[in-house]
Design a protein around this motif. Structure first.
Motif, PDB file in Angstrom:
ATOM      1  N   PRO A 167      12.035  20.359 -18.195  1.00  5.26           N
ATOM      2  CA  PRO A 167      13.226  21.163 -17.859  1.00  5.26           C
ATOM      3  C   PRO A 167      14.359  20.919 -18.850  1.00  5.26           C
ATOM      4  CG  PRO A 167      12.355  20.059 -15.906  1.00  5.26           C
ATOM      5  CD  PRO A 167      11.648  19.481 -17.083  1.00  5.26           C
ATOM      6  N   GLY A 168      14.960  22.006 -19.273  1.00 10.21           N
ATOM      7  CA  GLY A 168      16.145  21.904 -20.118  1.00 10.21           C
ATOM      8  C   GLY A 168      15.884  21.910 -21.601  1.00 10.21           C
ATOM      9  N   VAL A 169      14.622  21.900 -22.036  1.00  8.72           N
ATOM     10  CA  VAL A 169      14.336  21.915 -23.479  1.00  8.72           C
ATOM     11  C   VAL A 169      13.198  22.882 -23.754  1.00  8.72           C
ATOM     12  CG1 VAL A 169      15.118  19.545 -23.842  1.00  8.72           C
ATOM     13  CG2 VAL A 169      12.694  19.997 -23.405  1.00  8.72           C
ATOM     14  N   ALA A 218       4.345  12.957 -29.079  1.00  8.09           N
ATOM     15  CA  ALA A 218       4.371  12.855 -27.619  1.00  8.09           C
ATOM     16  C   ALA A 218       5.685  13.435 -27.119  1.00  8.09           C
ATOM     17  CB  ALA A 218       4.216  11.401 -27.172  1.00  8.09           C
ATOM     18  N   ALA A 219       5.646  14.019 -25.942  1.00  7.06           N
ATOM     19  CA  ALA A 219       6.846  14.526 -25.263  1.00  7.06           C
ATOM     20  C   ALA A 219       6.711  14.143 -23.797  1.00  7.06           C
ATOM     21  CB  ALA A 219       6.970  16.038 -25.435  1.00  7.06           C
ATOM     22  N   GLY A 225      21.130  17.984 -20.255  1.00  2.00           N
ATOM     23  CA  GLY A 225      22.389  18.419 -19.655  1.00  2.00           C
ATOM     24  C   GLY A 225      23.562  18.301 -20.599  1.00  2.00           C
ATOM     25  N   THR A 226      23.646  17.218 -21.357  1.00  2.00           N
ATOM     26  CA  THR A 226      24.793  16.980 -22.232  1.00  2.00           C
ATOM     27  C   THR A 226      24.479  17.214 -23.700  1.00  2.00           C
ATOM     28  OG1 THR A 226      24.222  14.643 -22.500  1.00  2.00           O
ATOM     29  CG2 THR A 226      25.611  15.226 -20.609  1.00  2.00           C
ATOM     30  N   GLY A 227      23.230  17.288 -24.063  1.00  3.94           N
ATOM     31  CA  GLY A 227      22.852  17.400 -25.474  1.00  3.94           C
ATOM     32  C   GLY A 227      22.902  16.080 -26.209  1.00  3.94           C
ATOM     33  N   ALA A 269       9.183  20.090 -32.831  1.00  2.00           N
ATOM     34  CA  ALA A 269      10.506  20.726 -32.930  1.00  2.00           C
ATOM     35  C   ALA A 269      11.018  20.997 -31.527  1.00  2.00           C
ATOM     36  CB  ALA A 269      10.418  22.016 -33.742  1.00  2.00           C
ATOM     37  N   LEU A 270      12.319  20.736 -31.316  1.00  2.00           N
ATOM     38  CA  LEU A 270      12.906  20.829 -29.971  1.00  2.00           C
ATOM     39  C   LEU A 270      14.295  21.438 -30.072  1.00  2.00           C
ATOM     40  CD1 LEU A 270      13.010  18.149 -27.210  1.00  2.00           C
ATOM     41  CD2 LEU A 270      15.171  18.878 -28.246  1.00  2.00           C
ATOM     42  N   ARG A 271      14.662  22.180 -29.059  1.00  2.00           N
ATOM     43  CA  ARG A 271      16.046  22.613 -28.895  1.00  2.00           C
ATOM     44  C   ARG A 271      16.355  22.675 -27.400  1.00  2.00           C
ATOM     45  NH1 ARG A 271      15.762  28.954 -30.759  1.00  2.00           N
ATOM     46  NH2 ARG A 271      14.457  29.691 -29.032  1.00  2.00           N
ATOM     47  N   LEU A 272      17.627  22.697 -27.090  1.00  2.00           N
ATOM     48  CA  LEU A 272      18.037  22.750 -25.693  1.00  2.00           C
ATOM     49  C   LEU A 272      17.712  24.125 -25.117  1.00  2.00           C
ATOM     50  CD1 LEU A 272      21.488  20.967 -26.022  1.00  2.00           C
ATOM     51  CD2 LEU A 272      19.269  19.966 -25.473  1.00  2.00           C
ATOM     52  N   GLY A 273      17.117  24.120 -23.901  1.00  2.06           N
ATOM     53  CA  GLY A 273      16.688  25.380 -23.307  1.00  2.06           C
ATOM     54  C   GLY A 273      17.748  26.026 -22.450  1.00  2.06           C
TER      55      GLY A 273
END
Length: 561
Positions: free
Chosen positions: A352-354, A375-376, A448-450, A557-561
């Motif tokens: 959740p959130g990404v 890994a995530a 939530g906060t980045g 690669a990841l970013r805030l969702g």
């Protein structure tokens, strides 16, 4: 016939400016069964040799009068011997004049093979001619054997340095073609039936896959007919049974097959050449009739090295295939481990959130699989993303990679701090794998906060890729895992909604001979210029850097969702 044997098929050039002497010498030689080419001067002799050289029909020996009017016989001999195309032609000087020993020495120093005083008995003339021809043919035969052995040794070196079974088959085919002077095809068939086909011609000229499969099935059946015995065997397959097009496009030809398998019996190698090409046994003609039964020779240790170069090459190829097959089996196991324990993109856990994208590209088939991983994981404090690389390329590296991933999954249930996790992984390696080191980068993201906390252990630092062509490495470093060194404080940053966090292993950019700092700058520039989105970013970087790499590539690669 004057007490000496007739000898047909030998051509003798007689160089003499006196027509009567030329006729008399020619008559003696013709009566003995020789073909005679009479010429009257040194210039005419050189011209005749040029004509015959272009026609591929040089005489077998030249009888040269010492006292020619335009050029003495010594100089003519010197010119003949100085030309590579005629250097092997035996020259016999003769003279009706009594010459001093020093003159005879001049002839020998010029390269002459013998000296004859005329008039002479016909038997003596014939004996001198026979001796000169015999010596030249022995010398030519020795040169041929030496050349064939040189070609064979070069082919075996090429076979032994092949990095994969495809290269092995191509190298053996190229060597076989040089040995027999005709197109060659080589099949390397593994114990599971996997076939690698090499050719001395362009791969585009090979018949289609169905013809290759038919040929491989035929080879396998022939091998089974010999009871699976190791060693070298050969046979001729008539054209109706051998698929067309392997030696010439669309042409059916009888095929000589030389099959070999090593002592372990894991690989079967077949060298296929046209049956009527230069014989692998050195006969220079069709070595076997269509009805010749298969040879049941013992392994080629019992065979003369010079006599059976194709058999020797086949055996060397079979021996070289064994370690490549073992390596391939280990590589397949390591790759299976990688695929089994690295979650595939369509099986990534819901975080959740990404938004998350991963890529894994194994090393090229010529290289060993290493211990790259990603890994995530969901934790109480956010999302933990990890990219790492166990140092080395082997099944052991892949196995240690699996252990590290399991250790991370277990530890992050109670502990999510990147520095603390790096320390636990470091102790795990010291305890269970004291000779192994690894690099790893761990990033804990609070959706939530980045807020992002990053710990690095000898790995390429992550990139923050923003909008408008901005990409910067996070300033974070630390020693490799497995060295029992203190861990620095993690770096912290706050991601903006449009930012992308990129983590990669060095297999993406590391290139032999190029400084890693240069490659990292190229990666940063390419990432800054990549299109928006996670998939376009990863695909762009793989397109720029990821072809035919010598090391595995893991990317997250990841970013805030």
């Amino acid at each position: 016939m004057d007490g000496y044997d007739k000898q047909s098929g030998t051509t003798v050039m007689v160089v003499d400016d006196v027509s009567a002497s030329r006729y008399a010498m020619g008559a003696v030689l013709r009566r003995a069964g020789h073909d005679v080419v009479p010429v009257a001067s040194a210039g005419e002799a050189l011209s005749e040799l040029d004509v015959r050289l272009r026609a591929g029909a040089l005489p077998d020996v030249a009888l040269v009068d010492v006292g020619l009017p335009d050029m003495n016989g010594f100089e003519l001999c010197r010119r003949v011997k100085s030309r590579p195309s005629t250097a092997a032609l035996p020259v016999v000087h003769f003279s009706a004049m009594a010459l001093e020993p020093v003159d005879r020495c001049r002839g020998l120093d010029a390269g002459a093979d013998a000296y004859l005083t005329v008039p002479a008995e016909p038997s003596e003339i014939q004996a001198v001619v026979r001796a000169a021809v015999r010596g030249a043919r022995r010398g030519a035969a020795a040169e041929t054997v030496a050349h064939r052995l040189t070609v064979l040794s070069e082919a075996i070196v090429a076979v032994q340095t092949a990095r994969c079974l495809g290269e092995l088959a191509d190298a053996a085919a190229a060597g076989a073609a040089r040995l027999v002077g005709a197109p060659a095809v080589v099949f390397v068939i593994g114990p599971d039936g996997e076939t690698h086909c090499g050719t001395s011609r362009s791969r585009l000229a090979l018949p289609d896959a169905s013809a290759q499969e038919a040929a491989a099935r035929l080879i396998t059946r022939i091998g089974e007919g010999w009871g699976g015995r190791t060693g070298v065997h050969s046979t001729v397959v008539p054209a109706p049974l051998w698929p067309a097009g392997f030696f010439q496009p669309g042409v059916n030809e009888d095929a000589r097959l030389v099959l070999a398998s090593a002592q372990e019996g894991r690989a079967q190698v077949c060298i296929a050449t046209p049956a009527c090409a230069a014989s692998p046994r050195g006969a220079g003609n069709c070595a076997t009739s269509h009805n010749e039964p298969a040879d049941d020779r013992r392994p080629s240790e019992a065979l003369p090295l010079a006599a059976l170069p194709a058999e020797r090459l086949a055996q060397a190829t079979a021996l070289a295939a064994e370690p490549l097959l073992m390596y391939q089996a280990e590589r397949d196991i390591a790759l299976t481990l990688q695929h089994s324990f690295l979650p595939q993109p369509h099986r990534l856990p819901h975080l959740p959130g990404v938004d998350l994208v991963v890529r894994y590209v194994p090393a090229s088939r010529q290289a060993e699989i290493g211990g790259d991983f990603y890994a995530a994981l969901r934790t109480e404090e956010g999302v933990l993303t990890v990219v790492g690389d166990v140092v080395g390329h082997s099944l052991e590296a892949a196995t240690v990679m699996v252990e590290m991933r399991h250790a991370l999954r277990a530890h992050c249930v109670e502990e999510s701090d990147p520095r603390a996790l790096a320390e636990r992984l470091d102790r795990m390696l010291q305890h269970y794998h004291p000779d192994v080191t690894a690099t790893v980068c761990l990033a804990l993201v609070d959706p939530g906060t980045g807020r992002v906390r990053i710990a690095n252990a000898g790995h390429i630092p992550p990139l923050i890729v923003g909008e408008e062509g901005k990409a910067e490495y996070v300033p974070v470093d630390g020693p490799l895992l497995g060295l029992a060194l203190d861990r620095p404080t993690p770096s912290e940053l706050v991601m903006a909604p449009q930012d992308r966090l990129l983590m990669v292993t060095d297999g993406l950019i590391e290139t032999r001979g190029i400084d890693l700092a240069t490659s990292m700058e190229q990666l940063r520039t390419a990432a800054a210029d990549a299109p928006a989105g996670l998939d376009p970013l990863c695909d762009t970087l793989l397109g720029c850097f990821g072809r035919d790499r010598e090391d595995d590539i893991a990317m997250l690669a990841l970013r805030l969702g």
